[in-house]
Every structure is written in C-alpha cells, then in structure tokens.
Design an enzyme around this catalytic site. Structure first.
Site, short mmCIF file in Angstrom:
data_model
loop_
_atom_site.label_atom_id
_atom_site.label_comp_id
_atom_site.label_asym_id
_atom_site.label_seq_id
_atom_site.Cartn_x
_atom_site.Cartn_y
_atom_site.Cartn_z
N ALA A 64 0.26 8.15 11.27
CA ALA A 64 -0.42 9.38 11.68
C ALA A 64 -0.91 9.17 13.11
CB ALA A 64 -1.59 9.65 10.75
N GLY A 107 1.38 6.45 7.99
CA GLY A 107 1.95 7.74 7.60
C GLY A 107 3.46 7.77 7.75
N GLU A 110 4.66 6.29 4.69
CA GLU A 110 4.43 7.27 3.61
C GLU A 110 5.48 8.39 3.65
OE1 GLU A 110 0.36 7.52 4.84
OE2 GLU A 110 -0.34 7.08 2.81
N GLU A 130 -3.49 0.54 8.17
CA GLU A 130 -4.71 1.35 8.20
C GLU A 130 -5.98 0.51 8.08
OE1 GLU A 130 -1.95 2.27 6.66
OE2 GLU A 130 -1.69 4.43 6.70
#
Ligand code: CAA
Length: 256
Positions: A64, A107, A110, A130
């Site tokens: 992200a 992300g 993911e 993260e």
C-alpha cells in the site's frame, strides 16, 4: 480513464498491468479502485475468459502507498472503509492469474494472494514488512498466509517481516510456479490461454467450490460442490463436452 493501470486483452485473456513504476507500483486508493473496477468489467465481458494481473520487471507491487496512509486516523479509516474495495476481488467469478516479477510486499503480496494462481520469477520477493512500520497486514494477509502455510509459519513470517524467496513461497504452497524472470509473463499467458480453452461455466463453478473449502465444513463444501455439479448439467458445454468425448473429437466450449 485509468491513471495507474494499463488494460488490454488478447485472445480471451484480459490483462491489467499495474503502472506506477516510480514507486514500485505502490497501491494508492485510486489505483486499487481502478484495478477492482477493471476486474469487474472483465468479469462482465463475454469475450474475456481469464484475467491476468501483472506489474513490471522490478515489482508486482511493493505494498500500500505508505505516504498516502501515514496520516490516517482510526476514524478516517473507519469512514473511508478502504478494504471494502478489496473484498470485491473475492467476488470475481473468472480465474485471475498473477504474474509476479520482483517485489510483492504488503498490499502487493495481498493483491497476489487475492488471485487464484500465482506465477513468479525465480528472483521474486514476497513478504509482509508491515510490522516494521508498526502495523500489520490489512487487506487479508494474516488470513491468506495462515490458510496457505499454517499458524506457526505464518506468525514467523509476519512477525519478522522478512522477504520470502520464490522458492520458499513455492515450498509453502503460496505460489504455483517459478520461472526465469524473462518468462514470467509468457508462462502466465500460456497458462491463461490454456484455461480459456476449458469450459468457462465449469471453471467458475470449480473456483467457487474450491475457495469455499477454506471457509466451510466438509459437509457444507460437499453440498456446494454437488449443487455446482448439478448446475453444470444445465449448460450446453456439458452436452458438448460429453458428446465430444463419445465422438472422439476435441470439444468446443461456448460458456453457455
Ligand atoms: N509506498 C510508497 N512508496 C513506496 C513504497 C510504498 N509501499 N515502496 C516503495 N516506494 C517508493 C520509495 O519511497 C522510493 O521512492 P523515491 O524514489 O521517491 O524515494 C521508490 O519507491 C523506490 O523504492 P526504494 O528506493 O526504496 O527501492 P529499493 O530497491 O531500495 O527498496 C523495497 C525496495 C525493499 C521494496 C523498499 O522500497 C520498501 O521497503 N518499500 C516498502 C515496502 C512496504 O513496507 N510495504 C508495505 C506497505 S504497508 C501495507 O501494504 C499495508 C497493507 O497491508 C494494505
């Protein structure tokens, strides 16, 4: 108009290329919106049977967008509800294949884990860094990885935040295949084209039944499988597949 992805299709395969190379395809919210809208559009498009997501040579996606995220508050996140968009990916009925070169982190990992099959380059790097940012995966990473490798291994990887090699990811059943970096897209497209030749309705009913296996009891899963099996008999493709077998010819499936 898309700003952060390129979209095209090729012989029944819809392709989405993540395109924010300067920041290793870091996923900002607009980019996620574009990806999800395009997945939904391909899912509704009769001329597309399989979807491929890819990045570039350096990165599938490095997570992200940290800059966009850094000043969020619990309330801003609650109101934005950013992960609702990601949930829509699980509703896509057609097969989604990820072609991963370089980094698939946070992300980005993911996003790959939301895909049905993952083809990776031998130097691809997966992981959830993260923890090093003082947070944790938020788009399903703790759930997907644990389902793939079990509690202890998932905890080890997510707690330490280390990068997993493609070989390790293959070993844990997280990815499907490893190929040389220059062959990742070619191999993914080869597999995608192979899937376009299969009966599309059977393919989507299989996708639904297999994904359900992670969430429901064995008996519930068997009931869903059985209903999908019966449903397949309402398709012309079932007639065509079985006739072609008895007539000793190759079936031609229409997705009807
Ligand atoms: N967000 C924003 N920008 C990012 C980014 C990210 N996730 N990842 C990389 N970038 C940017 C860098 O800031 C850098 O920009 P500048 O050139 O303007 O400085 C550019 O991409 C190139 O990156 P590096 O110079 O760092 O390249 P590198 O080869 O030295 O390192 C890397 C590559 C190890 C992937 C490193 O960029 C990195 O650690 N990135 C962050 C990875 C990360 O923490 N991802 C998780 C994000 S949080 C998340 O995803 C939450 C969730 O579950 C939804």
């Amino acid at each position: 108009m898309n700003k952060f992805i390129n979209v095209y299709s090729e012989d029944g395969v819809g392709i989405i290329q993540l395109d924010r190379p300067k920041v290793l395809n870091a996923l900002n919210r607009q980019m996620v919106d574009e990806i999800v809208s395009q997945l939904e559009s391909f899912d509704r498009n009769d001329s597309v049977r399989v979807i491929v997501l890819k990045g570039n040579e350096r990165a599938f996606a490095a997570g992200a967008d940290i800059e966009e995220m850094m000043n969020e508050t619990p309330l801003s996140l609650e109101l934005l509800n950013p992960f609702a968009e990601w949930d829509k990916i699980s509703l896509i009925k057609k097969p989604i294949l990820a072609a991963v070169n370089g980094f698939a982190l946070g992300g980005g990992f993911e996003l790959a884990l939301h895909c049905d099959l993952i083809i990776a380059s031998e130097d691809a790097k997966f992981g959830f860094p993260e923890v090093k940012l003082g947070v944790l995966p938020g788009a399903g990473g703790t759930q997907f990885l644990t389902r793939a490798m079990g509690v202890r291994k998932a905890l080890e990887w997510i707690w330490l935040g280390e990068q997993m090699t493609a070989r390790e990811a293959l070993h844990y059943g997280v990815i499907n295949r490893i190929v040389a970096p220059e062959l990742v897209v070619e191999e993914t497209m080869r597999l995608a084209h192979q899937l376009t030749k299969q009966a599309p309705i059977a393919i989507r009913l299989i996708k639904e039944a297999v994904h359900a296996a992670a969430d429901v009891t064995l008996q519930e899963g068997k009931i869903l499988e059985r209903k999908n099996f019966y449903l397949a008999f309402s398709s012309e493709d079932q007639k065509e597949g079985m006739c072609a077998f008895t007539e000793k010819r190759t079936p031609s499936f229409k997705g009807k």
